[in-house]
Enzyme design. Sequence first.
Site, PDB file in Angstrom:
ATOM      1  N   VAL A  76     -18.252 -32.066   2.222  1.00 55.14           N
ATOM      2  CA  VAL A  76     -19.258 -32.710   1.368  1.00 55.14           C
ATOM      3  C   VAL A  76     -18.545 -33.609   0.356  1.00 55.14           C
ATOM      4  CG1 VAL A  76     -21.197 -32.346  -0.198  1.00 55.14           C
ATOM      5  CG2 VAL A  76     -20.771 -30.707   1.663  1.00 55.14           C
ATOM      6  N   LYS A  77     -18.920 -34.889   0.377  1.00 63.54           N
ATOM      7  CA  LYS A  77     -18.258 -35.861  -0.505  1.00 63.54           C
ATOM      8  C   LYS A  77     -19.108 -36.025  -1.762  1.00 63.54           C
ATOM      9  CE  LYS A  77     -15.868 -40.255   0.295  1.00 63.54           C
ATOM     10  NZ  LYS A  77     -15.892 -41.466   1.128  1.00 63.54           N
ATOM     11  N   VAL A  78     -18.465 -35.799  -2.899  1.00 67.39           N
ATOM     12  CA  VAL A  78     -19.173 -35.711  -4.183  1.00 67.39           C
ATOM     13  C   VAL A  78     -18.488 -36.632  -5.196  1.00 67.39           C
ATOM     14  CG1 VAL A  78     -19.726 -34.090  -6.059  1.00 67.39           C
ATOM     15  CG2 VAL A  78     -19.744 -33.280  -3.699  1.00 67.39           C
TER      16      VAL A  78
END
Length: 223
Positions: free
Chosen positions: A87-89
Site C-alpha cells: 500500500v503506497k501512502v
Amino acid sequence: MRYFIDTANIDQIKEAKELGILDGVTTNPTLMAKEGITGLDNILRHYKKICDIVGDGDVSAEVISTSFAGMINEGQRLADLAPNIVVKVPIIREGIKAISWFTEREIKTNCTLVFSPGQAMLAARAGASYISPFVGRVDDITWDGIALIKEISEIFNNIFAETEILAASIRSPLHIVQAAKAGADIVTCPLSAIYGMLNHPLTDSGLKKFIEDFEKASASAKS
Ligand code: G3P
C-alpha cells in the site's frame, strides 16, 4: 540492487518480466490515468492483473484518500487483492498514522513523495517497508536528488532502519548507477532507463567485428 518498473502499462511489465530482471512494479494515480484506467472497479482489476504478471515481486498501489480512515479503507481493499500488494501512502501526518496501522497488521507499505531525510526517518519509525525519495523531481528544482539518497542511506545505516530505500522518479541510466552508489536498495524507473544501461559504442563495434571476422573466416574456409 533490485529493479522495479514504474508503470501501469501491461506490455512493459510483461516485457520486463520476460527479461528476467523484474523485482516489482510501482504505480501512482498519474501512471494509472496515463493507461486510461478509471473507476475503482477497473483500477482494482488492473492492479490484480499486474500482480499476477509480476508473481513474487511487490506491486505498489497508491491510496487517493488523505484522511486516516480513507487510507485504511482503501489500503485494505488494495491489500486484499493479492499477497504482493504494497500500500503506497503519502508522507503526511495521516499517512504516518496509516503506515503505523498497516505495520501493526503486517501489511506492507511504501511511503511516497519523500523529499527530505526527516520525512524518511519518520516513515521508517512508523515501520514503512519502503520509502520513495523522488530523485528526478528534486533535480527538477536544481537540488541534488542523488545527494538526498546518500543522506537517507547514511542515516538509515546509523539508526539500523529496516525500511528499504526505493529510489523513485529515476529517469536515466545514470540515475540508476548513481542511486546504487548512493545506497539505494531498489530503483523504480521506466523500462527505457533500464535498457539505456546496455548502451556502449565499444560493445556495438566489438560485436560487429566479431561477426565480420566469423563470416570472413567461414567464407575463406569454403573457398
Ligand atoms: O515513482 C514516482 C515516479 O512515478 C515519479 O516520477 O518522473 O513523474 O517524477 P516522475
